[in-house]
Design an enzyme around this catalytic site. Structure first.
Site, PDB file in Angstrom:
ATOM      1  N   ARG A  74       0.754  -1.058   0.149  1.00  0.00           N
ATOM      2  CA  ARG A  74       0.018   0.171   0.044  1.00  0.00           C
ATOM      3  C   ARG A  74       0.912   1.164  -0.200  1.00  0.00           C
ATOM      4  O   ARG A  74       1.353   1.600   0.971  1.00  0.00           O
ATOM      5  CB  ARG A  74      -0.819  -0.112   0.933  1.00  0.00           C
ATOM      6  N   ALA A  86     -10.928  -7.616  -0.868  1.00  0.00           N
ATOM      7  CA  ALA A  86     -11.512  -6.347  -0.889  1.00  0.00           C
ATOM      8  C   ALA A  86     -11.723  -5.709  -2.149  1.00  0.00           C
ATOM      9  O   ALA A  86     -10.568  -5.823  -2.860  1.00  0.00           O
ATOM     10  CB  ALA A  86     -11.509  -5.488   0.280  1.00  0.00           C
ATOM     11  N   GLU A 103     -14.615 -10.142  -5.801  1.00  0.00           N
ATOM     12  CA  GLU A 103     -13.082  -9.792  -5.331  1.00  0.00           C
ATOM     13  C   GLU A 103     -12.513 -11.112  -4.681  1.00  0.00           C
ATOM     14  O   GLU A 103     -11.313 -11.154  -4.677  1.00  0.00           O
ATOM     15  CB  GLU A 103     -13.359  -8.879  -4.166  1.00  0.00           C
ATOM     16  N   GLU A 107      -9.033 -11.966  -6.122  1.00  0.00           N
ATOM     17  CA  GLU A 107      -7.763 -11.722  -5.158  1.00  0.00           C
ATOM     18  C   GLU A 107      -7.119 -12.946  -4.672  1.00  0.00           C
ATOM     19  O   GLU A 107      -6.125 -12.957  -4.404  1.00  0.00           O
ATOM     20  CB  GLU A 107      -8.005 -10.590  -4.300  1.00  0.00           C
ATOM     21  N   GLU A 155      -1.634  -5.683  -7.108  1.00  0.00           N
ATOM     22  CA  GLU A 155      -2.042  -7.189  -6.722  1.00  0.00           C
ATOM     23  C   GLU A 155      -1.161  -8.235  -7.625  1.00  0.00           C
ATOM     24  O   GLU A 155      -1.335  -9.445  -7.203  1.00  0.00           O
ATOM     25  CB  GLU A 155      -3.439  -7.297  -7.335  1.00  0.00           C
TER      26      GLU A 155
END
Length: 216
Positions: A74, A86, A103, A107, A155
């Site tokens: 992040r 999320a 999601e 993910e 990701e």
């Protein structure tokens, strides 16, 4: 101690609008920032508000009592955080449960046979209207390799780790995990499990707090 002990009646309340004026100060790719004049008890003030589309997350719990956590970089905080799957509700009117299932598949390469609403919250109500709905997903199965989503950007190198729910709780409470959604989801799951999952709601439960975002 002041006030009555009326915990059983605790509930947030919608109030009449105190908005006097609103201007868009910044229009971004994901969210807008508005400058708003608000009539408060102490007088008229100006507040900058992040208008957010809202988001959903998934606490995926397997039959061994483990949760799926993702390590993701992040940039704003300069850290790799352990999070739950999320994503944004960036399509107006998109069904929240369907978005959560998407999601989870994109993910974590997982599907779920059983879905419930675990908890709803406002992520940063002092400066944003972002509403977050967290689902509990169980009866998990892997997405076939040929059908898996190709992850990019932040990701691309996400790591999936299965962690016992109690270990995830301890990591949150000891300050080793800092993502607010992961912490809230894990603690909510522990509390709900201890109550025999009696607090769970249907996946299509009403969500009147859902962010208005750009539709405001």
């Amino acid at each position: 101690m002041s006030g009555e002990d009326r915990g059983g009646e605790l509930a947030d309340q919608v109030v009449a609008s105190r908005l006097l004026s609103r201007e868009t100060a910044f229009a971004g790719a994901i969210f807008d920032v508005t400058s708003e004049e608000v009539d408060l008890p102490g007088g008229v003030v100006t507040r900058e508000v992040v208008r957010h589309p809202g988001a959903v997350g998934v606490l995926a719990l397997d039959d061994r009592g483990r949760v799926a956590l993702l390590r993701q970089y992040r940039h704003p905080v300069g850290r790799e955080l352990w999070e739950i799957p999320a994503g944004l509700l960036d399509h107006p009117g998109e069904d929240a449960a369907a978005a959560a299932a998407r999601e989870l598949a994109e993910e974590a390469d997982l599907t779920a046979g059983t879905w419930h609403v675990l908890a709803d919250w406002f992520s940063t109500p002092g400066g944003s209207d972002e509403a977050f709905r967290c689902f509990l997903a169980r009866d998990l199965a892997a997405v076939p390799a040929s059908d898996r989503f190709v992850r990019e950007d932040e990701e691309a190198d996400m790591e999936l780790r299965w962690v016992a729910l109690e270990d995830a709780r301890d990591a949150a409470l000891s300050g080793r995990v800092h993502d607010a959604s992961a912490i809230t989801a894990v603690l909510a799951a522990c509390a709900s499990r201890d109550l025999g999952w009696a607090t769970l709601r249907a996946p299509d439960a009403p969500w009147p707090q859902r962010s208005a975002g750009r539709q405001a």
